[in-house]
Enzyme design. Structure first.
Site, PDB file in Angstrom:
ATOM      1  N   LYS A  65      23.401 -39.907  15.165  1.00 13.92           N
ATOM      2  CA  LYS A  65      22.301 -39.578  14.256  1.00 13.92           C
ATOM      3  C   LYS A  65      22.803 -39.753  12.826  1.00 13.92           C
ATOM      4  O   LYS A  65      23.931 -39.331  12.511  1.00 13.92           O
ATOM      5  CB  LYS A  65      21.876 -38.128  14.524  1.00 13.92           C
ATOM      6  CG  LYS A  65      20.680 -37.637  13.743  1.00 13.92           C
ATOM      7  CD  LYS A  65      20.316 -36.219  14.212  1.00 13.92           C
ATOM      8  CE  LYS A  65      19.097 -35.660  13.510  1.00 13.92           C
ATOM      9  NZ  LYS A  65      18.696 -34.340  14.075  1.00 13.92           N
ATOM     10  N   SER A  96      14.017 -34.166  15.517  1.00 16.33           N
ATOM     11  CA  SER A  96      14.438 -35.121  14.517  1.00 16.33           C
ATOM     12  C   SER A  96      15.500 -36.104  15.026  1.00 16.33           C
ATOM     13  O   SER A  96      15.798 -37.085  14.350  1.00 16.33           O
ATOM     14  CB  SER A  96      15.006 -34.365  13.307  1.00 16.33           C
ATOM     15  OG  SER A  96      16.154 -33.616  13.672  1.00 16.33           O
ATOM     16  N   SER A 145      15.342 -30.056  17.900  1.00 14.92           N
ATOM     17  CA  SER A 145      15.493 -31.494  17.623  1.00 14.92           C
ATOM     18  C   SER A 145      16.385 -32.246  18.597  1.00 14.92           C
ATOM     19  O   SER A 145      16.529 -33.469  18.491  1.00 14.92           O
ATOM     20  CB  SER A 145      16.042 -31.690  16.205  1.00 14.92           C
ATOM     21  OG  SER A 145      15.064 -31.369  15.261  1.00 14.92           O
TER      22      SER A 145
END
Lengths: 68, 506
Positions: free
Chosen positions: B119, B188, B212
Site C-alpha cells: 500500500k 482504503s 481498511s
C-alpha cells in the site's frame, strides 16, 4: 444537552472559530461532519452522568495491560 | 499470459531443480504447513504452498517473478492495482538474489521469494511514496518502514506500490474489483485487495484504522487480517490515527496471514507502541489444527439474533454465515450464543467516540500542512483535518475515556468464549452506484469495533452471492493477544471449504 449540530450549524461554528484557529478562507471547509461534534457532545454527557470519582481515565495504554 | 503457465510447466524448467533437499532451509525457519500443492498457475498459489516449493527448490523465485510479471502485464490494465510497479529488471534482480540464497543454503523463511505489493503509505527507501495525496507528490523516503525492511530481510520480492485512498481515508484509488471491474474493491487498502484478488502478488500489505483491511478483503474474496494492536510496527507508515492504526496482510488464507505476521511482527524500538514480543509464532499455533475435529475445546460465540453483530442487511451474507456456523460446529467447536456490548447507553453508536478520536489524531498530524498547503489536500480530506482542529483537547480525551469504558465492557464478551464470529454487512458496491436495495439497514460498522478494542479480527470468504456473483465474508475475532486462536478457527474453516481458493475469471 444542547441540540445536535446539523451540517449547517457545524459549518457555521467552523466559520466562527476560523479566526481563533488561524484559518483563512482558503482553509475553510465546505462541510464538517456534524457527527464528530455530536459524538464529542455525547461523550461529555455520558461522562457527566457518572459520579466524577468513578469516571474512567483515558485509554492511553493501547496494548492491554494483560499482554506483553 | 493467462492461466496457461502452470506450476508443472515451470517446475519442469526451473533452473534450480536438483539436489533439492540437501540445501533446504533449516527446520526452525521453515513453514510448519505441508501437504499437496495444487496444480494451478504459479501466481495463484497461496504463500504457504509456494514457500514449500521454494524451500525444497522445486520452484525458482525467478520463475515465480517472471510468471507474476506476465500476469501483471495481462490483468493490471483492467484491475489498476499498481500505482508504481517497479521496473522488471529490478524485480528480477531481487528474485535472482533470492534464488542464489536458496541455492547457497541461505533460506530465509516462508516469505523467501514470495511476491508482495505495498500500500502506498509504507515508506520505501529511494522509492516514491505518495499515499494518493498531492501533499506527498514525488516524496522519496530515505528509509524503509520497519515492515518493509523486515519483508526484505525475510527474502520477499517487493513488486511495487499499490493504490490507497488518499492517506488511507479520503479520495479513492483507481483500483477495480477483480470479480467485477465495475465495482470497487473497497478502501482504503484498495490496491492491496485488488492485486491479491487478481493474483498479481501473493501478499498485499494493508493498513486498517476502521476496517481498511477486512472490508476490501471481504469485497474481493480474500483473507484480511488485522492483528492485535501493536503486533506489526507502524514506524515508517503514514499515520491516519495512531491509536487505531493496524498494519496487516491481505492474502488468500489464514495460514498465509500467520506466516506474514511471524516474519515481520514483533517489537520495534522505533515504534514505542509495539508489543514487547520479540517474534510471533502464529503459524505453529495454526498448525496445531489436526484431525477431523481440530476445533475441539474451542468455544465459538455466535451473536444472538437481535444483537448488534447480527444486524446485517444482506440476506445472502446471513445465509452464508449460518452455513459457516454449521461447518465450524462440525469441526468440533462448541457454539455458544453471545450478546456483545457494542452499544453503550447514551451514545448513538461507537462513532460517537471513534470519530472525535480519529479526527483529533488526523488533525494533530496534518494541521501544519493545512496551513501551508491546503491546496494539496482534497476537499474531503481538508474537511476531516478541520473537524479535528475544531475539537478542543478535552473532547479528544473525553472520547478516549469513553473508549476505555466501552472497551472493558465490550471485551468482557471473551470471558465466556474464545472467539466470536459474525457476518460481513454487504458485498462490494458498484462504482457508479445503483446497488439493489437491501431489506433492512445495517446496525452499524462491524469492523471499527475491532480497531477501537485493539482485538485481532480476520475476514474470510464464506461463499458467493447468487444474485450478484460477488464474494461473501465473515469475521473471526478474539481477545487481544489471542490472534492464534482466531487464525486457527479461520484455518480450520478453510481446510474444509473452497471459498478462498476461487479466483476471478479475468
Amino acid at each position: 444537552m444542547p441540540p445536535p449540530y446539523t451540517d449547517e450549524t457545524a459549518l457555521e461554528l467552523a466559520r466562527q472559530l476560523a479566526p481563533l484557529l488561524g484559518l483563512s478562507d482558503i482553509h475553510l471547509p465546505t462541510a464538517i461532519a456534524a457527527d464528530v461534534l455530536n459524538g464529542a457532545a455525547e461523550c461529555d454527557a455520558l461522562l457527566a452522568g457518572i459520579p466524577q470519582e468513578r469516571t474512567p481515565a483515558p485509554l492511553t495504554q493501547l496494548v492491554p495491560e494483560w499482554l506483553p | 499470459m493467462t492461466a496457461t503457465v502452470s506450476r508443472r510447466t515451470l517446475v519442469a524448467g526451473a533452473a534450480v531443480a536438483g539436489a533439492a533437499t540437501a540445501l533446504a532451509g533449516s527446520p526452525a525457519q521453515a513453514s510448519p504447513f505441508g501437504g499437496r500443492v495444487p496444480d494451478v498457475p504459479l501466481y495463484d498459489l497461496e504463500v504457504w504452498q509456494a514457500a514449500q516449493l521454494i524451500r525444497t527448490r522445486k520452484l525458482s523465485p525467478v520463475r515465480l517473478a517472471e510468471a507474476t510479471l506476465a500476469r501483471i502485464a495481462a490483468v493490471d490494465p483492467k484491475v489498476e492495482a499498481f500505482v508504481n510497479l517497479y521496473p522488471a529488471a529490478e524485480i528480477l534482480a531481487a528474485a535472482r538474489e533470492a534464488e542464489r540464497d536458496v541455492r547457497r543454503g541461505h533460506y530465509r523463511g516462508p516469505l523467501h521469494g514470495i511476491t508482495v505489493g505495498l500500500k502506498d503509505i509504507y515508506f520505501t527507501k529511494g522509492k516514491v511514496t505518495e499515499g494518493n495525496s498531492r501533499l506527498y507528490t514525488g516524496f522519496v523516503p530515505d528509509f524503509d518502514a520497519t515492515a518493509v525492511a523486515r519483508l526484505k530481510a525475510a527474502g520477499a520480492v517487493i513488486l511495487g506500490k499499490v493504490g490507497t485512498s488518499e492517506l488511507a481515508t479520503s479520495t479513492v484509488s483507481a483500483a477495480n474489483n477483480p470479480w467485477d471491474l465495475a465495482r470497487t474493491p473497497g478502501g482504503s487498502s484498495s490496491g492491496s485487495a485488488a492485486g491479491v484478488g487478481a493474483s498479481e502478488f501473493m501478499i498485499g500489505m494493508g493498513t486498517c484504522t476502521g476496517g481498511s483491511i477486512r472490508g476490501p478483503a471481504a469485497n474481493c474474496g480474500l483473507t484480511g487480517f488485522k492483528p492485535t494492536y501493536g503486533t506489526i510496527s507502524l514506524h515508517g507508515i503514514f499515520p491516519l490515527a495512531w491509536s487505531m492504526d493496524h498494519p496487516g496482510p491481505l492474502v488468500h488464507s489464514a495460514r498465509d496471514a500467520a506466516l506474514l505476521v511471524d516474519a515481520i511482527g514483533g517489537e520495534d524500538p522505533l515504534d514505542p507502541l509495539t508489543r514487547k514480543v520479540k517474534r510471533y509464532r502464529l503459524a505453529d499455533e495454526v498448525a496445531r489444527n489436526e484431525g477431523r475435529k481440530p476445533l475441539r475445546g474451542i468455544v465459538v460465540g455466535v451473536p444472538v439474533p437481535d444483537d448488534f453483530l447480527s444486524g446485517v442487511p444482506n440476506d445472502e451474507e446471513v445465509a452464508a454465515f449460518e452455513e459457516a456456523v454449521g461447518v465450524i460446529r462440525a469441526l468440533g467447536a462448541t457454539i455458544r450464543p453471545v450478546r456483545s456490548q457494542v452499544r453503550l447507553p447514551g451514545l448513538t453508536s461507537v462513532s460517537s467516540f471513534y470519530d472525535p478520536i480519529r479526527s483529533g489524531e488526523v488533525a494533530a498530524f496534518q494541521h501544519r500542512n493545512l496551513f501551508t498547503q491546503p491546496q494539496n489536500m482534497s476537499q474531503d480530506y481538508r474537511n476531516k483535518v478541520v473537524a479535528g482542529l475544531m475539537l478542543p483537547g478535552t473532547a479528544y480525551l473525553q472520547a478516549q475515556r469513553v473508549r476505555r469504558l466501552w472497551r472493558d465492557g465490550f471485551l468482557s464478551m471473551f470471558d465466556d468464549i474464545d472467539v466470536v464470529i459474525h457476518a460481513a454487512d454487504n458485498i462490494a458496491g458498484l462504482k457508479a452506484g445503483g446497488n439493489p436495495p437491501l431489506p433492512r439497514p445495517s446496525s452499524g460498522s462491524k469492523t471499527n469495533i475491532w480497531n477501537l478494542s485493539g482485538a485481532p479480527a480476520v475476514a474470510i470468504p464464506t461463499g458467493f452471492s447468487r444474485a450478484e456473483r460477488m464474494p461473501l465474508s465473515m469475521q473471526v475475532a478474539a481477545k487481544p493477544g489471542d490472534d492464534g486462536v482466531a487464525l486457527r478457527v479461520a484455518d480450520a474453516f478453510q481446510s474444509v471449504t473452497a471459498h478462498h481458493k476461487k479466483r476471478p475469471p479475468l
